[in-house]
Design a protein around this motif. Structure first.
Motif, PDB file in Angstrom:
ATOM      1  N   SER A 174      14.264   2.000  -4.938  1.00 39.91           N
ATOM      2  CA  SER A 174      14.899   3.095  -3.479  1.00 39.91           C
ATOM      3  C   SER A 174      14.970   4.506  -4.275  1.00 39.91           C
ATOM      4  O   SER A 174      14.716   5.171  -2.860  1.00 39.91           O
ATOM      5  N   GLU A 175      15.208   5.174  -4.996  1.00 39.83           N
ATOM      6  CA  GLU A 175      14.655   6.893  -5.536  1.00 39.83           C
ATOM      7  C   GLU A 175      13.261   6.503  -5.045  1.00 39.83           C
ATOM      8  O   GLU A 175      13.173   8.099  -5.063  1.00 39.83           O
ATOM      9  N   PHE A 176      11.899   5.751  -5.520  1.00 41.52           N
ATOM     10  CA  PHE A 176      10.558   6.129  -4.560  1.00 41.52           C
ATOM     11  C   PHE A 176      11.008   6.160  -3.846  1.00 41.52           C
ATOM     12  O   PHE A 176       9.741   7.128  -3.440  1.00 41.52           O
ATOM     13  N   ALA A 177      11.291   5.158  -2.738  1.00 48.99           N
ATOM     14  CA  ALA A 177      11.074   4.835  -1.391  1.00 48.99           C
ATOM     15  C   ALA A 177      11.379   6.076  -0.980  1.00 48.99           C
ATOM     16  O   ALA A 177      11.095   6.815   0.031  1.00 48.99           O
ATOM     17  N   ALA A 178      12.785   6.882  -1.019  1.00 49.98           N
ATOM     18  CA  ALA A 178      12.901   8.183  -0.676  1.00 49.98           C
ATOM     19  C   ALA A 178      12.291   9.325  -0.665  1.00 49.98           C
ATOM     20  O   ALA A 178      12.445  10.118  -0.255  1.00 49.98           O
ATOM     21  N   SER A 179      11.081   9.145  -1.554  1.00 50.86           N
ATOM     22  CA  SER A 179      10.503  10.033  -1.937  1.00 50.86           C
ATOM     23  C   SER A 179       8.931  10.308  -1.343  1.00 50.86           C
ATOM     24  O   SER A 179       8.101  11.064  -1.236  1.00 50.86           O
ATOM     25  N   VAL A 180       8.589   8.872  -0.604  1.00 50.55           N
ATOM     26  CA  VAL A 180       7.229   8.578   0.032  1.00 50.55           C
ATOM     27  C   VAL A 180       7.214   9.611   1.807  1.00 50.55           C
ATOM     28  O   VAL A 180       8.738   9.380   2.458  1.00 50.55           O
ATOM     29  N   PRO A 181       6.673  10.184   1.620  1.00 48.16           N
ATOM     30  CA  PRO A 181       6.458  11.169   3.556  1.00 48.16           C
ATOM     31  C   PRO A 181       6.483  10.249   4.458  1.00 48.16           C
ATOM     32  O   PRO A 181       5.828   9.606   3.862  1.00 48.16           O
ATOM     33  N   ALA A 227       0.918  -1.173  -0.628  1.00 49.97           N
ATOM     34  CA  ALA A 227       0.179  -0.084  -0.155  1.00 49.97           C
ATOM     35  C   ALA A 227       0.816   0.851  -0.269  1.00 49.97           C
ATOM     36  O   ALA A 227       0.053   2.437  -0.886  1.00 49.97           O
ATOM     37  N   CYS A 228       1.832   0.606   0.646  1.00 52.01           N
ATOM     38  CA  CYS A 228       3.016   2.561   0.911  1.00 52.01           C
ATOM     39  C   CYS A 228       3.727   2.912   0.162  1.00 52.01           C
ATOM     40  O   CYS A 228       4.492   3.819  -0.748  1.00 52.01           O
ATOM     41  N   PRO A 281       1.668   3.081  -5.315  1.00 48.77           N
ATOM     42  CA  PRO A 281       1.928   4.150  -5.533  1.00 48.77           C
ATOM     43  C   PRO A 281       3.707   3.554  -7.174  1.00 48.77           C
ATOM     44  O   PRO A 281       3.321   4.984  -7.783  1.00 48.77           O
ATOM     45  N   PHE A 282       4.733   2.685  -6.629  1.00 39.91           N
ATOM     46  CA  PHE A 282       5.094   2.878  -7.378  1.00 39.91           C
ATOM     47  C   PHE A 282       4.701   2.220  -8.760  1.00 39.91           C
ATOM     48  O   PHE A 282       5.476   3.069 -10.135  1.00 39.91           O
ATOM     49  N   ILE A 283       4.374   1.424  -9.390  1.00 41.07           N
ATOM     50  CA  ILE A 283       3.654   0.587  -9.520  1.00 41.07           C
ATOM     51  C   ILE A 283       2.104   2.045 -10.851  1.00 41.07           C
ATOM     52  O   ILE A 283       2.711   2.098 -11.618  1.00 41.07           O
ATOM     53  N   GLN A 284       2.004   2.627 -10.666  1.00 41.40           N
ATOM     54  CA  GLN A 284       1.371   3.491 -10.665  1.00 41.40           C
ATOM     55  C   GLN A 284       2.324   4.772 -11.928  1.00 41.40           C
ATOM     56  O   GLN A 284       1.670   5.200 -12.569  1.00 41.40           O
ATOM     57  N   LEU A 312       3.687   2.180 -14.657  1.00 42.71           N
ATOM     58  CA  LEU A 312       3.008   1.687 -15.775  1.00 42.71           C
ATOM     59  C   LEU A 312       2.847   2.402 -16.727  1.00 42.71           C
ATOM     60  O   LEU A 312       3.193   2.083 -18.617  1.00 42.71           O
ATOM     61  N   PRO A 313       2.320   3.498 -17.015  1.00 47.40           N
ATOM     62  CA  PRO A 313       2.221   4.489 -17.983  1.00 47.40           C
ATOM     63  C   PRO A 313       3.766   4.195 -19.153  1.00 47.40           C
ATOM     64  O   PRO A 313       3.646   4.774 -20.679  1.00 47.40           O
ATOM     65  N   SER A 314       4.842   4.369 -18.475  1.00 47.78           N
ATOM     66  CA  SER A 314       6.531   4.516 -18.875  1.00 47.78           C
ATOM     67  C   SER A 314       7.282   2.860 -19.570  1.00 47.78           C
ATOM     68  O   SER A 314       7.692   3.114 -20.129  1.00 47.78           O
ATOM     69  N   ALA A 315       6.335   2.465 -19.052  1.00 49.80           N
ATOM     70  CA  ALA A 315       6.384   0.995 -19.474  1.00 49.80           C
ATOM     71  C   ALA A 315       5.669   0.249 -19.273  1.00 49.80           C
ATOM     72  O   ALA A 315       4.662  -1.153 -18.671  1.00 49.80           O
ATOM     73  N   PRO A 316       4.952  -0.130 -21.062  1.00 48.52           N
ATOM     74  CA  PRO A 316       4.093  -0.588 -21.031  1.00 48.52           C
ATOM     75  C   PRO A 316       3.172  -1.632 -21.200  1.00 48.52           C
ATOM     76  O   PRO A 316       2.325  -2.554 -20.773  1.00 48.52           O
ATOM     77  N   ASN A 317       4.417  -2.726 -20.871  1.00 51.16           N
ATOM     78  CA  ASN A 317       4.540  -4.044 -21.387  1.00 51.16           C
ATOM     79  C   ASN A 317       4.813  -4.936 -20.214  1.00 51.16           C
ATOM     80  O   ASN A 317       5.219  -5.485 -20.572  1.00 51.16           O
ATOM     81  N   ILE A 318       5.741  -3.954 -19.179  1.00 54.81           N
ATOM     82  CA  ILE A 318       5.936  -4.572 -18.149  1.00 54.81           C
ATOM     83  C   ILE A 318       4.937  -5.017 -16.991  1.00 54.81           C
ATOM     84  O   ILE A 318       4.156  -3.980 -16.872  1.00 54.81           O
ATOM     85  N   THR A 319       5.057  -6.055 -16.389  1.00 50.14           N
ATOM     86  CA  THR A 319       3.782  -6.619 -15.557  1.00 50.14           C
ATOM     87  C   THR A 319       4.601  -6.814 -13.806  1.00 50.14           C
ATOM     88  O   THR A 319       5.523  -7.318 -13.957  1.00 50.14           O
ATOM     89  N   PHE A 320       3.618  -6.930 -12.948  1.00 55.14           N
ATOM     90  CA  PHE A 320       4.246  -7.067 -11.479  1.00 55.14           C
ATOM     91  C   PHE A 320       3.886  -7.937 -10.878  1.00 55.14           C
ATOM     92  O   PHE A 320       2.184  -8.013 -11.606  1.00 55.14           O
ATOM     93  N   ASP A 321       3.579  -8.965 -11.013  1.00 61.21           N
ATOM     94  CA  ASP A 321       3.592 -10.030  -9.314  1.00 61.21           C
ATOM     95  C   ASP A 321       4.103 -10.385  -8.935  1.00 61.21           C
ATOM     96  O   ASP A 321       5.012 -10.287  -7.981  1.00 61.21           O
TER      97      ASP A 321
END
Length: 315
Positions: free
Chosen positions: A306-313, A109-110, A114-117, A120-129
């Protein structure tokens, strides 16, 4: 023919000889001396039991055998060149990979949602399991079947790679009508009823059939134990999100990592308040198998997370 005894450089020489049809020019193209190239042609004739190039009025002319070998040699050398090239930089826009990640619902959730959101737009064919801690075993990680595991880990195999993503303090999430919302004392905390989120380990839990099986102490209860205190737990769960849902009515207190409690900050019925005792912050790490350490795609995933985690308040 035993391929282990064959000098594969000879195929490179033969390819150039068939292109140039001249020993001197072939030697010059490969930066070799003419005697070296002549010796290579001699070895090639022995290897294939065929003259390969025959001197005629038109110059050196390929034999029937050489003409048949030419496309096969080109194909082989092309494949060899392809597999010996270093990996190119990973392109999420072109990739069709699926990344497998193990985490609990707090990280889902945290961090991951938000990372996948964002991705997704810049990686149209990557999937996450996504997998829960009870879905996989440690051996799955060791074999590289799971790309990343993100959790709070007390101990790990020494050969695993790891990176800390964040440290998160605990807070209380309560309904605004709950008495603890206005009086955050230890006595008020202990007098209340609680929902407890206990940690999950690798693989399915054992002893589930034993009704006398004791619940594992959560990090919050371990901190209370240091004060020789216990709380009145009415609901035990493995899921942080369930705790957030249960406190939408004024009976229970949920003691959660602050980043998770922040998901409810816009709910007018809930309050985020302090814990009346010290709890060791939860440190979330991502770990991965050494088998995946040098993968360009995996490096992109680790760096991006790692870069995205640093941006999560956390406030």
């Amino acid at each position: 023919m035993n391929i282990r005894k064959v000098d594969l450089n000879l195929l490179v020489y033969l390819n150039v000889l068939l292109e140039e049809r001249n020993v001197s020019r072939a030697a010059a193209k490969l930066s070799l001396t003419q005697p070296t190239m002549s010796n290579a042609l001699k070895r090639l004739r022995e290897l294939f039991d065929d003259p390969l190039l025959v001197r005629t009025a038109e110059g050196m002319t390929p034999t029937e055998k050489a003409n048949k070998l030419k496309p096969e040699i080109v194909s082989l050398l092309s494949m060899a060149e392809k597999i010996t090239q270093p990996d190119k930089n990973f392109s999420p826009a072109k990739s069709q990979l699926s990344f497998r990640i193990m985490c609990n619902d707090y990280i889902e959730a945290c961090l991951l949602a938000p990372f996948i959101q964002q991705v997704l737009p810049s990686a149209p064919n990557i999937t996450f399991d996504l997998y829960g801690p009870g879905d996989i075993r440690l051996s799955d990680m060791e074999k590289g079947h799971i790309d990343l595991a993100i959790n709070r880990f007390n101990s790990l195999p020494k050969n695993f790679h790891q990176l800390s993503l964040w440290r998160d303090n605990f807070c209380c999430l309560v309904h605004h009508d709950h008495p603890y919302a206005t009086s955050q004392s230890l006595d008020a905390y202990l007098a209340a009823e609680h929902v407890s989120v206990s940690r999950a380990g690798w693989g399915p839990e054992s002893s589930l059939a034993n009704r006398a099986h004791e619940h594992k102490l959560s990090w919050v209860d371990e901190a209370l134990a240091q004060l020789e205190q216990t709380r009145n737990i009415r609901v035990y769960s493995r899921h942080f999100c369930l705790a957030g849902l249960l406190v939408t009515q004024p009976q229970l207190i949920a003691t959660l990592p602050r980043r998770h409690a922040m998901l409810y900050r816009n709910n007018p019925d809930l309050r985020i308040v302090r814990v009346p005792f010290q709890v060791v912050p939860i440190e979330s790490k991502m770990i991965w198998s050494p088998l995946l350490q040098h993968s360009k795609a995996h490096q992109w995933l680790r760096r991006s997370l790692s870069e995205f985690a640093a941006s999560v308040p956390d406030r």
